[in-house]
Design a protein around this motif. Structure first.
Motif, PDB file in Angstrom:
ATOM      1  N   SER A 151       0.827  -1.212   0.000  1.00  0.00           N
ATOM      2  CA  SER A 151       0.000   0.000   0.000  1.00  0.00           C
ATOM      3  C   SER A 151       0.855   1.252   0.000  1.00  0.00           C
ATOM      4  CB  SER A 151      -0.921   0.021   1.227  1.00  0.00           C
ATOM      5  OG  SER A 151      -1.796  -1.059   1.206  1.00  0.00           O
ATOM      6  N   VAL A 152       1.887   1.265   0.815  1.00  0.00           N
ATOM      7  CA  VAL A 152       2.769   2.431   0.896  1.00  0.00           C
ATOM      8  C   VAL A 152       3.524   2.628  -0.415  1.00  0.00           C
ATOM      9  CG1 VAL A 152       4.852   3.290   2.040  1.00  0.00           C
ATOM     10  CG2 VAL A 152       2.956   2.420   3.401  1.00  0.00           C
ATOM     11  N   VAL A 153       4.014   1.549  -1.004  1.00  0.00           N
ATOM     12  CA  VAL A 153       4.751   1.654  -2.274  1.00  0.00           C
ATOM     13  C   VAL A 153       3.840   2.146  -3.392  1.00  0.00           C
ATOM     14  CG1 VAL A 153       5.945   0.307  -4.045  1.00  0.00           C
ATOM     15  CG2 VAL A 153       6.525  -0.018  -1.642  1.00  0.00           C
ATOM     16  N   VAL A 154       2.627   1.623  -3.469  1.00  0.00           N
ATOM     17  CA  VAL A 154       1.681   2.064  -4.497  1.00  0.00           C
ATOM     18  C   VAL A 154       1.307   3.535  -4.285  1.00  0.00           C
ATOM     19  CG1 VAL A 154      -0.681   1.771  -5.366  1.00  0.00           C
ATOM     20  CG2 VAL A 154       0.789  -0.217  -5.027  1.00  0.00           C
ATOM     21  N   PRO A 195       0.478  16.117  -5.288  1.00  0.00           N
ATOM     22  CA  PRO A 195       0.011  15.892  -3.926  1.00  0.00           C
ATOM     23  C   PRO A 195       1.194  15.690  -2.976  1.00  0.00           C
ATOM     24  CG  PRO A 195      -0.178  13.863  -5.148  1.00  0.00           C
ATOM     25  CD  PRO A 195       0.308  14.911  -6.115  1.00  0.00           C
ATOM     26  N   SER A 196       0.946  15.892  -1.723  1.00  0.00           N
ATOM     27  CA  SER A 196       1.985  15.690  -0.715  1.00  0.00           C
ATOM     28  C   SER A 196       2.265  14.196  -0.580  1.00  0.00           C
ATOM     29  CB  SER A 196       1.530  16.240   0.635  1.00  0.00           C
ATOM     30  OG  SER A 196       2.415  15.800   1.654  1.00  0.00           O
ATOM     31  N   THR A 197       3.487  13.819  -0.905  1.00  0.00           N
ATOM     32  CA  THR A 197       3.857  12.404  -0.787  1.00  0.00           C
ATOM     33  C   THR A 197       3.802  11.948   0.661  1.00  0.00           C
ATOM     34  OG1 THR A 197       5.262  12.620  -2.738  1.00  0.00           O
ATOM     35  CG2 THR A 197       5.628  10.702  -1.362  1.00  0.00           C
ATOM     36  N   HIS A 198       4.208  12.831   1.586  1.00  0.00           N
ATOM     37  CA  HIS A 198       4.146  12.480   3.006  1.00  0.00           C
ATOM     38  C   HIS A 198       2.717  12.111   3.404  1.00  0.00           C
ATOM     39  CE1 HIS A 198       7.964  14.720   3.150  1.00  0.00           C
ATOM     40  NE2 HIS A 198       8.242  13.929   4.158  1.00  0.00           N
ATOM     41  N   ALA A 199       1.782  12.979   3.072  1.00  0.00           N
ATOM     42  CA  ALA A 199       0.388  12.741   3.455  1.00  0.00           C
ATOM     43  C   ALA A 199      -0.169  11.510   2.754  1.00  0.00           C
ATOM     44  CB  ALA A 199      -0.460  13.971   3.138  1.00  0.00           C
ATOM     45  N   THR A 200       0.119  11.357   1.473  1.00  0.00           N
ATOM     46  CA  THR A 200      -0.387  10.218   0.714  1.00  0.00           C
ATOM     47  C   THR A 200       0.098   8.897   1.298  1.00  0.00           C
ATOM     48  OG1 THR A 200      -0.386  11.574  -1.293  1.00  0.00           O
ATOM     49  CG2 THR A 200      -0.499   9.198  -1.593  1.00  0.00           C
ATOM     50  N   VAL A 201       1.388   8.827   1.584  1.00  0.00           N
ATOM     51  CA  VAL A 201       1.967   7.599   2.129  1.00  0.00           C
ATOM     52  C   VAL A 201       1.409   7.292   3.521  1.00  0.00           C
ATOM     53  CG1 VAL A 201       4.123   6.623   3.022  1.00  0.00           C
ATOM     54  CG2 VAL A 201       4.051   7.611   0.727  1.00  0.00           C
ATOM     55  N   PHE A 202       1.277   8.313   4.366  1.00  0.00           N
ATOM     56  CA  PHE A 202       0.772   8.055   5.711  1.00  0.00           C
ATOM     57  C   PHE A 202      -0.708   7.671   5.708  1.00  0.00           C
ATOM     58  CE2 PHE A 202       4.739   9.906   7.114  1.00  0.00           C
ATOM     59  CZ  PHE A 202       5.029   9.113   8.215  1.00  0.00           C
ATOM     60  N   ALA A 208      -3.037  14.873  10.888  1.00  0.00           N
ATOM     61  CA  ALA A 208      -2.151  15.912  11.439  1.00  0.00           C
ATOM     62  C   ALA A 208      -1.028  16.230  10.468  1.00  0.00           C
ATOM     63  CB  ALA A 208      -1.600  15.477  12.790  1.00  0.00           C
ATOM     64  N   ILE A 209      -0.469  15.220   9.827  1.00  0.00           N
ATOM     65  CA  ILE A 209       0.591  15.440   8.844  1.00  0.00           C
ATOM     66  C   ILE A 209       0.057  16.233   7.664  1.00  0.00           C
ATOM     67  CG2 ILE A 209       2.042  14.259   7.123  1.00  0.00           C
ATOM     68  CD1 ILE A 209       2.424  12.047   9.281  1.00  0.00           C
ATOM     69  N   ALA A 210      -1.131  15.872   7.174  1.00  0.00           N
ATOM     70  CA  ALA A 210      -1.707  16.583   6.030  1.00  0.00           C
ATOM     71  C   ALA A 210      -1.984  18.048   6.366  1.00  0.00           C
ATOM     72  CB  ALA A 210      -2.991  15.886   5.578  1.00  0.00           C
ATOM     73  N   VAL A 211      -2.538  18.293   7.536  1.00  0.00           N
ATOM     74  CA  VAL A 211      -2.829  19.672   7.958  1.00  0.00           C
ATOM     75  C   VAL A 211      -1.531  20.457   8.123  1.00  0.00           C
ATOM     76  CG1 VAL A 211      -3.754  21.076   9.851  1.00  0.00           C
ATOM     77  CG2 VAL A 211      -5.059  19.134   8.980  1.00  0.00           C
ATOM     78  N   GLU A 212      -0.531  19.825   8.721  1.00  0.00           N
ATOM     79  CA  GLU A 212       0.772  20.466   8.903  1.00  0.00           C
ATOM     80  C   GLU A 212       1.395  20.837   7.569  1.00  0.00           C
ATOM     81  OE1 GLU A 212       5.037  20.062   8.412  1.00  0.00           O
ATOM     82  OE2 GLU A 212       3.719  18.339   8.140  1.00  0.00           O
TER      83      GLU A 212
END
Length: 93
Positions: free
Chosen positions: A14-17, A53-60, A84-88
């Motif tokens: 899921s994280v890799v995709v 898109p934010s890769t951080h938010a997408t992956v989390f 919280a990561i997405a909002v940040e």
């Protein structure tokens, strides 16, 4: 360990995709990062493009979804962290 091997494999996939999908979208959507738009100097080792898109938010969020499927209470906690990561990411630009 064998008991959780399927959940671990699902989470990793899921994280890799999610990472791959986010990276692919960035190839077609050239949205400049806020520091470029605001005329600030790049103090980070990042490309000036690729803010959406934010890769951080997408992956989390992908991680949270995989965890939620395996264990709902932990998944809810992971969703709160992902939110919280997405909002940040939005608030800090």
């Amino acid at each position: 360990m064998k008991k959780y091997s399927q959940e671990i494999i699902t989470t990793i996939c899921s994280v890799v995709v999610a990472w791959g999908t986010s990276s692919l979208i960035k190839v077609f959507v050239h949205m400049p990062r806020p520091f470029v738009v605001n005329g600030l100097q790049n103090t980070f080792l990042v490309s000036p493009y690729g803010s959406f898109p934010s890769t951080h938010a997408t992956v989390f969020f992908a991680f949270a979804t995989a965890v939620f499927v395996a264990h709902k209470p932990s998944g809810i906690l992971c969703y709160m962290v992902a939110l919280a990561i997405a909002v940040e990411r939005v608030l800090l630009g």
